[in-house]
Scaffold this active site. Structure first.
Site, PDB file in Angstrom:
ATOM      1  N   GLU A  51       0.392   1.834   4.168  1.00 37.31           N
ATOM      2  CA  GLU A  51       1.504   0.936   3.846  1.00 37.31           C
ATOM      3  C   GLU A  51       1.194  -0.435   4.425  1.00 37.31           C
ATOM      4  O   GLU A  51       1.025  -0.595   5.634  1.00 37.31           O
ATOM      5  CB  GLU A  51       2.837   1.441   4.376  1.00 37.31           C
ATOM      6  N   GLU A  76       1.159  -3.626  10.087  1.00 34.85           N
ATOM      7  CA  GLU A  76       2.303  -4.520  10.281  1.00 34.85           C
ATOM      8  C   GLU A  76       1.938  -5.546  11.349  1.00 34.85           C
ATOM      9  O   GLU A  76       1.521  -5.182  12.448  1.00 34.85           O
ATOM     10  CB  GLU A  76       3.536  -3.728  10.691  1.00 34.85           C
ATOM     11  N   ASN A 103      -3.967  -8.636  10.830  1.00 37.37           N
ATOM     12  CA  ASN A 103      -3.543  -9.301   9.603  1.00 37.37           C
ATOM     13  C   ASN A 103      -4.455  -8.820   8.475  1.00 37.37           C
ATOM     14  O   ASN A 103      -5.624  -9.177   8.416  1.00 37.37           O
ATOM     15  CB  ASN A 103      -3.634 -10.819   9.764  1.00 37.37           C
ATOM     16  N   ASP A 126       6.352 -10.937   1.385  1.00 31.32           N
ATOM     17  CA  ASP A 126       6.913 -12.296   1.361  1.00 31.32           C
ATOM     18  C   ASP A 126       6.595 -12.945   0.018  1.00 31.32           C
ATOM     19  O   ASP A 126       5.427 -13.064  -0.357  1.00 31.32           O
ATOM     20  CB  ASP A 126       6.299 -13.118   2.501  1.00 31.32           C
ATOM     21  N   LYS A 130       7.930 -21.266  -2.895  1.00 31.85           N
ATOM     22  CA  LYS A 130       7.526 -22.645  -3.188  1.00 31.85           C
ATOM     23  C   LYS A 130       6.107 -22.670  -3.770  1.00 31.85           C
ATOM     24  O   LYS A 130       5.219 -21.956  -3.293  1.00 31.85           O
ATOM     25  CB  LYS A 130       7.597 -23.488  -1.923  1.00 31.85           C
ATOM     26  N   ASP A 162      11.948  -7.952  -5.109  1.00 31.64           N
ATOM     27  CA  ASP A 162      13.219  -8.343  -5.711  1.00 31.64           C
ATOM     28  C   ASP A 162      13.145  -9.763  -6.260  1.00 31.64           C
ATOM     29  O   ASP A 162      14.144 -10.295  -6.740  1.00 31.64           O
ATOM     30  CB  ASP A 162      14.354  -8.254  -4.680  1.00 31.64           C
TER      31      ASP A 162
END
Length: 219
Positions: A51, A76, A103, A126, A130, A162
């Site tokens: 994940e 994470e 990361n 995320d 923009k 979403d």
């Protein structure tokens, strides 16, 4: 990783440092040496799930509770979320969860063996809405290639967002990367039988439409 060697080395030094220590935290020690995932989990582990961006761990915890023969690797960056997940894991006595705090956009393909995962989960990354920040999105063509390499033949990639523009861009990326297969529909608005995170529940309560994408690496 699209940066010069000097910057790569600085990033490596940064990513191997963490304020958190645990027997369940997998730490890379040497560049170029992959994590021995099979020996990092209990001997009875038959399958592996990754994940990316596991958040507070609700999804992985729920999956791990119901499948003790699958090892769940949670990547994470935010240590406080790993600590929260570890408390839940310890309370439930789950031995099939491990963590990495690196990361994964920097050293993803350097750390993990090829064709090791049965499933890779990416929930609500995320969206970087923009235009000038879109280069920071996780879902890029090179990332799809890396994910494809890490999946076993027949392995699945599950993606959820979403944010409509991100969903449409990801669908476009998949169309330009035809190695992945999809069944019936390119996306769905429901994912029955799959755990729901606190974040996803919030989005649903707000009336947000959620896009679920599923792709399979062919045999």
């Amino acid at each position: 990783m699209l940066v010069n060697p000097e910057i790569q080395e600085k990033l490596w030094k940064f990513t191997t440092k963490t304020s958190y220590n645990s027997d369940y935290l997998l730490k890379p020690n040497e560049r170029g040496k992959k994590i021995d995932l099979k020996n990092s989990f209990p001997a009875q582990t038959k399958h592996f799930v990754l994940e990316l961006g596991s958040g507070w761990g609700e999804v992985a915890i729920e999956l791990a509770k119901n499948d003790h023969q699958t090892g769940y690797l949670l990547m994470e960056k935010k240590v406080n979320r790993i600590i929260h997940t570890e408390k839940q894991r310890k309370t439930l006595g789950l031995e099939n969860i491990r963590y990495m705090t690196v990361n994964f956009q920097w050293f993803f393909d350097e750390l993990l063996e090829k064709e090791i995962f049965d499933k890779i989960i990416i929930n609500f990354p995320d969206p970087w809405p923009k235009k000038k920040h879109r280069k920071n999105r996780l879902m890029q063509s090179y990332m799809l290639q890396q994910i494809y390499t890490l999946l076993k033949p027949g392995g699945e990639l599950l993606f959820a967002t979403d944010y409509g523009p991100y969903a449409r861009k990801t669908i476009s990326l998949f169309r330009n990367f035809p190695n992945f297969l999809w069944n019936d529909k390119e996306y769905e608005f429901e994912r029955p039988g799959f755990p729901i995170s606190f974040f996803e529940a919030e989005k649903r309560n707000e009336g947000k439409r959620i896009y679920y994408l599923k792709r399979t690496k062919p045999f």
